[in-house]
Enzyme design. Structure first.
Site, mmCIF file in Angstrom:
data_model
loop_
_atom_site.group_PDB
_atom_site.id
_atom_site.type_symbol
_atom_site.label_atom_id
_atom_site.label_comp_id
_atom_site.label_asym_id
_atom_site.label_seq_id
_atom_site.Cartn_x
_atom_site.Cartn_y
_atom_site.Cartn_z
ATOM 1 N N PRO A 45 11.325 -88.052 -45.155
ATOM 2 C CA PRO A 45 12.167 -87.459 -46.198
ATOM 3 C C PRO A 45 13.626 -87.864 -46.022
ATOM 4 C CG PRO A 45 11.400 -85.781 -44.640
ATOM 5 C CD PRO A 45 10.721 -87.050 -44.279
ATOM 6 N N TYR A 64 18.539 -77.067 -38.919
ATOM 7 C CA TYR A 64 18.557 -76.236 -40.121
ATOM 8 C C TYR A 64 17.874 -74.901 -39.810
ATOM 9 C CZ TYR A 64 20.355 -80.465 -42.205
ATOM 10 O OH TYR A 64 21.140 -81.551 -42.475
ATOM 11 N N GLY A 98 12.309 -94.315 -42.252
ATOM 12 C CA GLY A 98 13.451 -93.879 -43.044
ATOM 13 C C GLY A 98 14.245 -95.079 -43.510
HETATM 14 C C1 FNR Z 1 17.578 -88.607 -43.408
HETATM 15 N N1 FNR Z 1 16.801 -87.786 -42.596
HETATM 16 C C2 FNR Z 1 16.282 -86.627 -43.124
HETATM 17 N N2 FNR Z 1 15.395 -85.883 -42.400
HETATM 18 C C3 FNR Z 1 14.780 -84.820 -42.950
HETATM 19 O O1 FNR Z 1 13.962 -84.192 -42.281
HETATM 20 N N3 FNR Z 1 15.063 -84.434 -44.227
HETATM 21 C C4 FNR Z 1 15.955 -85.104 -44.994
HETATM 22 O O2 FNR Z 1 16.151 -84.765 -46.161
HETATM 23 C C5 FNR Z 1 16.636 -86.198 -44.421
HETATM 24 N N4 FNR Z 1 17.598 -86.877 -45.097
HETATM 25 C C6 FNR Z 1 17.993 -88.139 -44.673
HETATM 26 C C7 FNR Z 1 18.744 -88.966 -45.515
HETATM 27 C C8 FNR Z 1 19.036 -90.273 -45.137
HETATM 28 C C9 FNR Z 1 19.776 -91.178 -46.079
HETATM 29 C C10 FNR Z 1 18.618 -90.741 -43.870
HETATM 30 C C11 FNR Z 1 18.901 -92.155 -43.425
HETATM 31 C C12 FNR Z 1 17.937 -89.908 -43.017
HETATM 32 C C13 FNR Z 1 16.260 -88.311 -41.334
HETATM 33 C C14 FNR Z 1 15.119 -89.271 -41.608
HETATM 34 O O3 FNR Z 1 14.016 -88.605 -42.203
HETATM 35 C C15 FNR Z 1 14.635 -89.946 -40.309
HETATM 36 O O4 FNR Z 1 14.143 -88.977 -39.429
HETATM 37 C C16 FNR Z 1 15.749 -90.721 -39.622
HETATM 38 O O5 FNR Z 1 16.449 -91.524 -40.543
HETATM 39 C C17 FNR Z 1 15.216 -91.592 -38.484
HETATM 40 O O6 FNR Z 1 14.287 -92.530 -38.969
HETATM 41 P P1 FNR Z 1 14.716 -94.059 -39.263
HETATM 42 O O7 FNR Z 1 15.719 -94.058 -40.343
HETATM 43 O O8 FNR Z 1 15.264 -94.623 -37.974
HETATM 44 O O9 FNR Z 1 13.436 -94.729 -39.670
#
Ligand code: FNR
Length: 371
Positions: A25, A187, A339
């Site tokens: 997400p 959160y 992500g």
């Molecule tokens: C996130 N992440 C995030 N996590 C979550 O639990 N809910 C959310 O709404 C969000 N929002 C969010 C927005 C954006 C633009 C990013 C880049 C990240 C965290 C995301 O789900 C993920 O856990 C991290 O980005 C790490 O994974 P990656 O990006 O290294 O693959």
């Protein structure tokens, strides 16, 4: 054809995922004025569905207005939001070659009422003039230099539990295949779980993990109760809060305590009907001592999977199909969530299938790009 772990189907309850590449997400801070998904969300989430991912999870979606991280967050408490989510669910189902759709339900607790994280915005607390609202938390202790939250009363805790159930009912009506409960990243639910944040002295917090888990587990029950039996329930946790300074005994102890608490929470959530847990980290500390690198959180997914028997998805700098294969083949997790790499390449899963020599369904419109 070489044997691939990533393109092995995964069944959770009656939900068949065509592969093990999931979308994590990701908040877009692009909702309409009232938390309503927009064309941006349809395009953003739709592109992952047409890009070969088996499960597309919509960003943190607040169950009540004050649970939004920013005024531009998604929400799911009214008919208009529900109808707009239904449009996305329909698109994923119609064009996603078997892709499934879920929503992450959330409450931002003491980290609500910010400007969000779009380029040019600080991500910091909203000013009064910009419509700041009173945030909520287990206690009045603020996050970093954020304004002090209001400590939830028993009645407000019960109302929040009901709101999670109500949003789940709406998500199901909108046509989702699953819901993920956001209990990570500092959160509201994670605030209740964290012993150094939830210092309440009633039955909803304090020394006892049993008390600190009470509210998050009630949320699990309420969400499960609204989800049809055949649909799986997902949960996202932060395994540790990366206490500083890293190299001290004190920090090591704190991180080990976090991991033990969260592992126990997952085991209890499993007993209430959680089917898979996505294992992230951090969120309760304004300055965590995390050193991100490829697969830096998979060790926690492996730990929780081994200790609880709950299927896990690993997340965090998973970018390469071979790396994903390794995580799955070495039993660290049952699936991987992407992500930022998916933002760079929304067709990552289709490209991964090509790289790994696997068959996967392409949208007919793109068939000529397949070879
Ligand atoms: C996130 N992440 C995030 N996590 C979550 O639990 N809910 C959310 O709404 C969000 N929002 C969010 C927005 C954006 C633009 C990013 C880049 C990240 C965290 C995301 O789900 C993920 O856990 C991290 O980005 C790490 O994974 P990656 O990006 O290294 O693959």
């Amino acid at each position: 054809m070489a044997y691939s772990q990533l393109f092995r189907p995964l069944t959770l309850r009656s939900l068949d995922l065509k592969n093990r590449a999931l979308i994590a997400p990701m908040c877009q801070y692009s909702a309409g004025a009232d938390g309503v998904p927009t064309d941006w969300h349809l395009m953003h989430l739709g592109s992952f569905a047409t890009g070969g991912f088996s499960l597309v999870l919509a960003e943190a979606t607040a169950v009540v207005p004050e649970g939004r991280i920013s005024p531009r967050d998604l929400g799911l408490w009214d008919d208009e939001q529900q109808a707009s989510f239904a449009r996305i669910a329909d698109f994923v189902h119609e064009h996603g070659e078997g892709a499934k759709f879920g929503i992450q339900l959330a409450h931002a607790g003491r980290k609500a009422s910010t400007s969000g994280d779009l380029p040019g915005l600080s991500g910091g607390p909203l000013a009064e003039d910009d419509g700041a609202w009173q945030t909520l938390a287990p206690t009045t202790e603020p996050f970093g230099d954020f304004p002090a939250p209001h400590a939830l009363t028993e009645e407000e805790i019960e109302e929040t539990v009901r709101a999670f159930g109500e949003s789940t009912r709406r998500a199901v009506a909108a046509g989702v295949d699953t819901v993920q409960i956001h209990a990570a990243h500092g959160y509201l639910l994670h605030e209740f779980l964290q012993r150094r944040v939830n210092t309440r002295s009633d039955r909803w917090g304090g020394e006892s993990l049993e008390d600190r888990m009470r509210f998050p587990l009630r949320v699990v029950e309420a969400v499960r109760a609204e989800l049809p039996e055949e649909l799986p329930l997902l949960l996202r946790v932060s395994a540790v809060d990366w206490r500083e300074p890293t190299d001290t005994e004190e920090a090591r102890t704190a991180n080990a305590e976090d991991l033990a608490d969260i592992t126990e929470f997952v085991a209890r959530a499993r007993a209430l009907g959680v089917d898979m847990v996505d294992v992230s980290s951090g969120g309760n500390l304004a300055a965590p001592q995390v050193r991100p690198g490829p697969g830096y959180q998979t060790v926690f997914a492996e730990h929780i999977r081994r200790e609880t028997g709950v299927p896990t998805s690993a997340v965090g700098i998973i970018t390469d199909p071979v790396q994903a294969e390794h995580i799955l083949a070495s039993d660290q997790a049952d699936a991987v969530s992407l992500g930022r790499e998916a933002l760079r390449d929304p067709r990552w899963a289709l490209n991964a299938a090509r790289a790994l020599g696997q068959e996967t369904a392409w949208p007919g419109q793109y068939a000529r790009a397949r070879r």
